[in-house]
Design an enzyme around this catalytic site. Sequence first.
Site, PDB file in Angstrom:
ATOM      1  CG  HIS A 274     -13.768  63.254  24.140  1.00 52.51           C
ATOM      2  ND1 HIS A 274     -12.716  62.661  25.138  1.00 52.51           N
ATOM      3  CD2 HIS A 274     -13.458  64.414  23.705  1.00 52.51           C
ATOM      4  CE1 HIS A 274     -11.631  63.545  24.828  1.00 52.51           C
ATOM      5  NE2 HIS A 274     -11.977  64.449  23.684  1.00 52.51           N
ATOM      6  CD  GLU A 275     -15.243  65.066  20.149  1.00 55.49           C
ATOM      7  OE1 GLU A 275     -15.371  66.572  20.384  1.00 55.49           O
ATOM      8  OE2 GLU A 275     -14.364  64.473  20.236  1.00 55.49           O
TER       9      GLU A 275
END
Length: 222
Positions: free
Chosen positions: A27-28
Site C-alpha cells: 500500500h505505502e
Amino acid sequence: MFSNFLAFPLEYIPFVAITLIAAFTVHEFSHAYVAYRFGDSTAEKQGRLTLNPIKHLDPFGTILIFLVGFGWAKPVPVNRFFFKNPRRAGILVSFAGPFSNLVLAFLGLFLQVILAKLPFIAGLPDGYLQSLTLFFNIWVHLNLVLFLFNLMPFPPLDGFRIIQDLVSPDVRAKMTQYESYGAILFLILIITPLDNILIWPVLDRGMRFTLNVFNTLLQPLL
C-alpha cells in the site's frame, strides 16, 4: 489468558501478521511509486520507494491492530509542488494505495482457486488444508477491508485526499481548514460502538459487492 487481549483469535495471528505486513508494505510503496512517477522524489529520498516492510510499518500502529483491530502504517510523504498537474496526480497517488490492496485481494482469491485444482493440494492432510483456506480467507478479507476503509471520506484516509483533489480550490481550502475536526470525528466513530452502525455495514456491503465481481471474473476457472 493473553488471547483475551487480542482483537483476533490466537490461531489467526500468524496469518493476520503475514497479511498485514504485505498489505501495508505494498500500500505505502504504491503511494511512493506513483508519486515518483509523477515527478515527486520526496518518498524515494526518504527510502520509502521500497518493498522493505521495515521502512513502512509503524510499530505502535501495527501493535494496535492486534490489540484493538485498528492501526496504521507510516504515511508516505508527498510534495504536490513537483506535480505538473497536482489534482490529477494527487488523485492517482491517493488511489494507488487502496487499489494495491484490491489487487492483492484479487490475487489471493485467484491463487486460492488455482491451488484448489492442483492434485497435490487435495492430498494434503485436513489440518494443512484448513490452515491454507484460513490464510487465503484472511488475506482476501483484510485486503478488501483496507481497500474500502481507506476510500472512506474521512481525514487522514486516502478517500478524503481524493475528494480534496476532485472539488474546487475554494472547497479544498475549507476541507483543509476543518481537517483536524474531521479526524477527531472519524476517531470517535472508530473507537465507539458507532462504527457498528456507520462504518462496518458500509464495509460489509462493499466487500460483498467486490467479492461478487471477483467471483464473476473467476467464473471460467471455477
